[in-house]
Design an enzyme around this catalytic site. Structure first.
Site, PDB file in Angstrom:
ATOM      1  N   SER A  61       0.826  -1.218   0.000  1.00 33.39           N
ATOM      2  CA  SER A  61       0.000   0.000   0.000  1.00 33.39           C
ATOM      3  C   SER A  61       0.849   1.252   0.000  1.00 33.39           C
ATOM      4  CB  SER A  61      -0.868   0.061   1.258  1.00 33.39           C
ATOM      5  OG  SER A  61      -1.624  -1.080   1.411  1.00 33.39           O
ATOM      6  N   HIS A  86      -0.736  -2.660  -7.378  1.00 33.16           N
ATOM      7  CA  HIS A  86      -1.525  -2.297  -6.193  1.00 33.16           C
ATOM      8  C   HIS A  86      -3.018  -2.370  -6.486  1.00 33.16           C
ATOM      9  CE1 HIS A  86      -2.487   0.946  -2.943  1.00 33.16           C
ATOM     10  NE2 HIS A  86      -2.712  -0.271  -2.499  1.00 33.16           N
ATOM     11  N   GLU A  89      -2.949   0.343  -9.469  1.00 30.54           N
ATOM     12  CA  GLU A  89      -1.801   1.240  -9.641  1.00 30.54           C
ATOM     13  C   GLU A  89      -0.593   0.374 -10.009  1.00 30.54           C
ATOM     14  OE1 GLU A  89      -2.438   5.059  -6.699  1.00 30.54           O
ATOM     15  OE2 GLU A  89      -1.676   3.246  -5.774  1.00 30.54           O
ATOM     16  N   ASN A 118      -3.364   6.582  -2.043  1.00 28.34           N
ATOM     17  CA  ASN A 118      -3.184   6.707  -0.597  1.00 28.34           C
ATOM     18  C   ASN A 118      -2.530   8.025  -0.199  1.00 28.34           C
ATOM     19  OD1 ASN A 118      -4.510   4.390   0.103  1.00 28.34           O
ATOM     20  ND2 ASN A 118      -2.693   3.099  -0.056  1.00 28.34           N
TER      21      ASN A 118
HETATM   22  N1  LIG Z   1      -6.376  -4.281   3.315  1.00 26.74           N
HETATM   23  C1  LIG Z   1      -6.397  -3.397   2.310  1.00 26.74           C
HETATM   24  O1  LIG Z   1      -7.387  -2.652   2.110  1.00 26.74           O
HETATM   25  C2  LIG Z   1      -5.210  -3.314   1.358  1.00 26.74           C
HETATM   26  C3  LIG Z   1      -5.383  -2.671   0.122  1.00 26.74           C
HETATM   27  C4  LIG Z   1      -4.313  -2.649  -0.783  1.00 26.74           C
HETATM   28  C5  LIG Z   1      -3.097  -3.204  -0.426  1.00 26.74           C
HETATM   29  N2  LIG Z   1      -2.948  -3.811   0.802  1.00 26.74           N
HETATM   30  C6  LIG Z   1      -1.651  -4.427   1.098  1.00 26.74           C
HETATM   31  O2  LIG Z   1      -1.750  -5.824   0.820  1.00 26.74           O
HETATM   32  C7  LIG Z   1      -0.917  -6.557   1.721  1.00 26.74           C
HETATM   33  C8  LIG Z   1      -1.775  -7.557   2.467  1.00 26.74           C
HETATM   34  O3  LIG Z   1      -2.754  -6.866   3.200  1.00 26.74           O
HETATM   35  P1  LIG Z   1      -4.021  -7.652   3.820  1.00 26.74           P
HETATM   36  O4  LIG Z   1      -4.952  -6.598   4.294  1.00 26.74           O
HETATM   37  O5  LIG Z   1      -4.460  -8.697   2.891  1.00 26.74           O
HETATM   38  O6  LIG Z   1      -3.326  -8.362   5.084  1.00 26.74           O
HETATM   39  P2  LIG Z   1      -3.853  -9.627   5.904  1.00 26.74           P
HETATM   40  O7  LIG Z   1      -3.251  -9.499   7.265  1.00 26.74           O
HETATM   41  O8  LIG Z   1      -5.337  -9.790   5.782  1.00 26.74           O
HETATM   42  O9  LIG Z   1      -3.185 -10.903   5.153  1.00 26.74           O
HETATM   43  C9  LIG Z   1      -1.808 -11.114   5.078  1.00 26.74           C
HETATM   44  C10 LIG Z   1      -1.597 -12.628   4.884  1.00 26.74           C
HETATM   45  O10 LIG Z   1      -0.221 -12.841   4.530  1.00 26.74           O
HETATM   46  C11 LIG Z   1       0.211 -13.987   5.202  1.00 26.74           C
HETATM   47  N3  LIG Z   1       1.670 -13.957   5.269  1.00 26.74           N
HETATM   48  C12 LIG Z   1       2.466 -13.280   6.134  1.00 26.74           C
HETATM   49  N4  LIG Z   1       3.769 -13.485   5.828  1.00 26.74           N
HETATM   50  C13 LIG Z   1       3.788 -14.315   4.748  1.00 26.74           C
HETATM   51  C14 LIG Z   1       4.816 -14.918   3.982  1.00 26.74           C
HETATM   52  N5  LIG Z   1       6.100 -14.694   4.257  1.00 26.74           N
HETATM   53  N6  LIG Z   1       4.466 -15.709   2.960  1.00 26.74           N
HETATM   54  C15 LIG Z   1       3.173 -15.962   2.659  1.00 26.74           C
HETATM   55  N7  LIG Z   1       2.147 -15.416   3.365  1.00 26.74           N
HETATM   56  C16 LIG Z   1       2.452 -14.621   4.390  1.00 26.74           C
HETATM   57  C17 LIG Z   1      -0.483 -13.940   6.549  1.00 26.74           C
HETATM   58  O11 LIG Z   1      -0.495 -15.223   7.182  1.00 26.74           O
HETATM   59  C18 LIG Z   1      -1.878 -13.451   6.133  1.00 26.74           C
HETATM   60  O12 LIG Z   1      -2.735 -14.536   5.818  1.00 26.74           O
HETATM   61  C19 LIG Z   1      -0.221  -5.522   2.587  1.00 26.74           C
HETATM   62  O13 LIG Z   1       1.021  -5.190   2.009  1.00 26.74           O
HETATM   63  C20 LIG Z   1      -1.190  -4.341   2.537  1.00 26.74           C
HETATM   64  O14 LIG Z   1      -0.569  -3.101   2.792  1.00 26.74           O
HETATM   65  C21 LIG Z   1      -3.981  -3.889   1.696  1.00 26.74           C
END
Ligand SMILES: NC(=O)c1ccc[n+]([C@@H]2O[C@H](COP(=O)([O-])OP(=O)(O)OC[C@H]3O[C@@H](n4cnc5c(N)ncnc54)[C@H](O)[C@@H]3O)[C@@H](O)[C@H]2O)c1
Length: 291
Positions: free
Chosen positions: A119, A138, A150, A188
């Site tokens: 993000s 993204h 993005e 963002n």
């Molecule tokens: N939540 C949002 O609205 C959003 C939007 C765009 C981007 N993002 C980005 O996407 C990414 C994930 O966010 P999220 O909200 O899905 O998080 P989340 O916590 O829901 O999920 C993350 C997952 O990754 C897994 N994980 C952790 N380390 C790992 C590894 N080394 N290998 C494989 N899996 C692993 C965890 O067990 C978990 O299931 C982040 O970088 C976040 O900034 C989030």
């Protein structure tokens, strides 16, 4: 095309669904640190389909076709993808270590493109010290629905990778926007400081919670007000992005509001913990007085 999605959380499972729905994608490896986490991600996709099937909006065979493309497992299953999309935690060291292991020990396809769904983190820094460059891809939540991707180029991202990821995004039915790396990218950088300002306005007692949200919905035609949107995104994510933009720019206009930091410390994170600016109980949402 084969795609590996790393992390089966909120974003990873949605990204896996978006890819599996594309005719040109033959296989999606949905990977997590434990088999049950990956299975849980796929199960959430299935539950979403089951609801649509029950409402007569989707055929069972279409759901089965998409779900059959999604193979769950550990990162080690991602041996032959054409594209990796990493959606693990928003922690620089985790992203760097995950890509290092994928590039050095797991992925055998020499033409594979390595993308991060970060993000806010620097694409150039994620790629720093890795054998292969990184690109930002993204998605927005919910990934199967939101149209924008993005496509972010770090200083070492090849133009050919940018062109390829733009093309892939279009095949998914998305609208890609090319972005040069900068803290918070486009969305963002503009959105999160606005939410932070909404929290600041509230903490100064300028208006109450519903008043601020109504003002921005009715006055600016925003579908959600800044405080309810902050609750939806997760106030921990909002704070993390503000802190990255502030740290990277050193500009005080990006300083996180102290009320936001207090709420995150107290686990008042919004929808995900049942309490933020609103309380979420039995499907109802009521504002919480914080002052
Ligand atoms: N939540 C949002 O609205 C959003 C939007 C765009 C981007 N993002 C980005 O996407 C990414 C994930 O966010 P999220 O909200 O899905 O998080 P989340 O916590 O829901 O999920 C993350 C997952 O990754 C897994 N994980 C952790 N380390 C790992 C590894 N080394 N290998 C494989 N899996 C692993 C965890 O067990 C978990 O299931 C982040 O970088 C976040 O900034 C989030």
């Amino acid at each position: 095309m084969k795609v590996a999605v790393i992390g089966a959380g909120t974003m990873g499972r949605g990204i896996a669904q978006a890819f599996a729905q594309c005719d040109e994608v033959e296989k999606v490896y949905l990977c997590d640190i434990k088999q049950e986490f990956a299975d849980g991600g796929k199960d959430m996709v299935k539950k979403g389909f089951d609801k649509r099937i029950a409402k007569g909006k989707m055929a069972q065979e279409d759901a089965d076709k998409i779900l059959n493309k999604i193979q769950t497992g550990l990162n080690s299953q991602a041996v032959d993808p054409d594209l990796v999309v990493e959606a693990a935690l928003e922690v620089m060291d985790i992203k760097k270590a995950t890509f290092k292991e994928l590039q050095e020990d797991i992925v055998k396809n020499p033409d594979c493109i390595f993308a991060s769904n970060t993000s806010s983190l620097s694409i150039t820094e994620i790629g720093n010290g890795l054998p292969k460059p990184i690109i930002g891809m993204h998605f927005f939540n919910p990934a199967p629905v939101m149209k924008l991707v993005e496509v972010i180029a770090g200083i070492n991202t090849p133009a050919a990778d940018v062109a390829k990821v733009v093309e892939i995004s279009e095949k998914l039915g998305k609208t890609p926007v090319q972005v040069n790396e900068a803290p918070g990218f486009v969305v963002n950088r503009i959105l999160v400081p606005m939410i932070n300002e909404g929290i600041q306005v509230y903490s100064e007692g300028v208006a109450d919670i519903e008043g601020i949200d109504s003002a921005m919905k009715l006055g600016c035609n925003h579908p959600m007000g800044p405080l309810e949107l902050g609750d939806y995104i997760g106030l921990d994510i909002v704070l993390a992005i503000m802190d990255v933009i502030y740290k990277e720019t050193g500009d005080s206009k990006y300083r996180a509001c102290t009320l936001l930091r207090k709420m995150v410390r107290g686990k008042h994170l919004g929808c995900k913990t049942g309490i933020g600016f609103y309380k979420y109980e039995n499907g109802a949402k009521t504002p919480v007085d914080k002052l």
